[in-house]
Design a protein around this motif. Structure first.
Motif, PDB file in Angstrom:
ATOM      1  N   GLN A 395       0.725  -1.146  -0.149  1.00 40.45           N
ATOM      2  CA  GLN A 395      -0.032   0.164  -0.100  1.00 40.45           C
ATOM      3  C   GLN A 395       1.016   1.161   0.005  1.00 40.45           C
ATOM      4  O   GLN A 395       1.696   1.451   0.729  1.00 40.45           O
ATOM      5  CB  GLN A 395      -1.044   0.111   1.374  1.00 40.45           C
ATOM      6  N   GLN A 398      -0.183   8.109  -2.465  1.00 36.80           N
ATOM      7  CA  GLN A 398      -0.264   9.080  -3.858  1.00 36.80           C
ATOM      8  C   GLN A 398      -0.042  10.431  -3.397  1.00 36.80           C
ATOM      9  O   GLN A 398      -0.686  10.953  -2.484  1.00 36.80           O
ATOM     10  CB  GLN A 398      -1.400   8.667  -4.424  1.00 36.80           C
ATOM     11  N   ARG A 399       0.633  11.141  -4.146  1.00 38.28           N
ATOM     12  CA  ARG A 399       1.119  12.654  -3.684  1.00 38.28           C
ATOM     13  C   ARG A 399      -0.143  13.184  -4.551  1.00 38.28           C
ATOM     14  O   ARG A 399      -0.091  13.190  -5.851  1.00 38.28           O
ATOM     15  CB  ARG A 399       2.343  12.937  -4.291  1.00 38.28           C
ATOM     16  N   ASN A 400      -0.658  14.028  -4.003  1.00 39.42           N
ATOM     17  CA  ASN A 400      -1.739  14.963  -4.898  1.00 39.42           C
ATOM     18  C   ASN A 400      -1.072  15.872  -5.614  1.00 39.42           C
ATOM     19  O   ASN A 400      -0.197  16.496  -5.288  1.00 39.42           O
ATOM     20  CB  ASN A 400      -2.754  15.587  -3.788  1.00 39.42           C
ATOM     21  N   SER A 401      -1.378  15.961  -6.885  1.00 33.11           N
ATOM     22  CA  SER A 401      -0.848  16.740  -7.945  1.00 33.11           C
ATOM     23  C   SER A 401      -1.618  18.304  -7.789  1.00 33.11           C
ATOM     24  O   SER A 401      -2.608  18.217  -7.392  1.00 33.11           O
ATOM     25  CB  SER A 401      -0.931  16.377  -9.266  1.00 33.11           C
TER      26      SER A 401
END
Length: 401
Positions: A395, A398-401
């Motif tokens: 798991q 995710q890096r927010n764009s």
């Protein structure tokens, strides 16, 4: 069967842990002092300093105390802790010498040894072939130490399972005391070893003479070994003349002391390990020296040297101490000549003993389930990699764009 090293090392650690905090949970008081020292890191350092100071006072061995703290007492080590422990050992040794000199009526004489004085060797030479014998004694000490540890751990597990209540612990102490007294006096009565007292130049005797079943002018050597103080018995085994103790007395004494020390360590009393192990090893080492003197009288002249090596080998086999024990013995005997044979003996004892189990201090730490991080990882983890323990489906964030 009390041990001076455990008592003074433990007492020093307890005092350092309490005084450094400026409060007592037992007495429910807080002096509001040393609040800056109330953290685990500083408290551990004080405990290591206290343990070193206790060992330094017990044996008059300030350097040995430092090395004892390094090898057994400290969980973490750094350069600043080194000189702090050394300073604590120095102050402890100086204070003890000052008090002893005043007690003996010669204040200012700081040449007194520690509380446990093993005496000086008049003969301190050995030959090359004796080094081989010393190494073999180290092997025997390692085997005996491993056996001692294994049986003691099983006995301690039995105590944890079945001797849980205070009354049972008291009854066990009484039983051990009665058994020790009965076995000791039976051995003194049935083992006949009568010899004449050795008179010094000042018309005094170094031994505690007890006649028992012997004729007038003679005394029972086995009774002397049992009824002297532990420190006096060690000095007798190290420095008495060759014919002072017969082989049957040494065999009986070492066997009984081995079993009684095995049973005593772990009781609900402040019993130690250092002096009983020294006594057991010194007795079996002197036994080897006496037998070698009987076989080779021209080559082996002083069984006391073998008693010293035997004491080191058995204590090293039980505790697996090497560096600190070498220095403590050299400082306690005030003889650096035996440094090489003691080191070789202790290395052999440690190597052989570690093949079977850990040292008794470490075994009891594991037995009490103390959360302590060991120096080495578990054996089963040597071949493990991160891939062996990771999850198959990872798991990730995710890096927010």
């Amino acid at each position: 069967s009390s041990g001076i090293n455990a008592e003074y090392g433990h007492s020093g650690a307890v005092i350092a842990a309490g005084v450094s905090q400026g409060r007592s949970t037992t007495l429910n008081c807080d002096c509001k002092l040393f609040k800056d020292f109330r953290c685990d890191h500083v408290k551990r350092d004080f405990i290591a300093c206290g343990a070193a100071a206790g060992v330094s006072a017990a044996f008059g061995a300030p350097i040995g105390g430092v090395l004892f703290a390094l090898e057994e007492g400290a969980s973490f080590w750094n350069q600043s802790l080194t000189w702090r422990i050394f300073f604590s050992s120095l102050v402890s040794s100086f204070t003890l010498n000052t008090i002893i000199s005043a007690y003996k009526g010669s204040p200012g004489d700081l040449s007194n040894p520690g509380l446990a004085n093993f005496g000086l060797f008049e003969i301190s030479n050995y030959e090359w072939f004796e080094l081989i014998i010393f190494i073999m004694m180290g092997v025997v000490g390692g085997l005996l130490g491993a056996l001692f540890n294994e049986i003691n751990i099983e006995l301690s597990l039995f105590r944890l399972r079945h001797i849980k209540y205070g009354i049972f612990k008291v009854l066990e102490v009484v039983l051990v005391a009665m058994t020790t007294s009965a076995v000791g006096f039976c051995a003194m009565y049935f083992v006949e070893d009568c010899t004449y007292a050795q008179i010094n130049k000042d018309n005094t005797t170094e031994l505690y003479n007890l006649q028992m079943q012997c004729d007038s002018g003679q005394y029972n050597s086995l009774a002397t070994l049992f009824l002297q103080s532990p420190e006096s018995t060690v000095r007798s085994l190290l420095h008495s003349p060759v014919d002072q103790f017969a082989w049957k007395s040494l065999t009986t004494f070492s066997g009984i002391y081995f079993l009684m020390s095995l049973w005593t360590y772990g009781l609900a009393v402040p019993s130690g390990l250092f002096m009983p192990s020294l006594l057991t090893g010194a007795a079996y080492g002197r036994l080897i020296g006496v037998l070698l003197h009987m076989a080779f009288p021209s080559r082996v002249s002083d069984p006391g040297i073998y008693a010293l090596i035997g004491a080191a080998s058995f204590l090293g086999g039980v505790t697996r101490m090497t560096i600190s024990l070498t220095v403590i013995i050299m400082e306690a005997t005030r003889n650096i000549t035996f440094g090489l044979p003691i080191m070789m003996t202790l290395i052999a004892a440690r190597f052989v003993g570690n093949y079977f189990n850990e040292g008794l201090y470490d075994e009891h730490i594991n037995l009490k389930q103390v959360p302590m991080l060991p120096w080495d990882p578990p054996v089963k983890s040597f071949r493990l990699t991160a891939g062996n323990i990771k999850s198959i489906s990872c798991q990730v964030f995710q890096r927010n764009s």
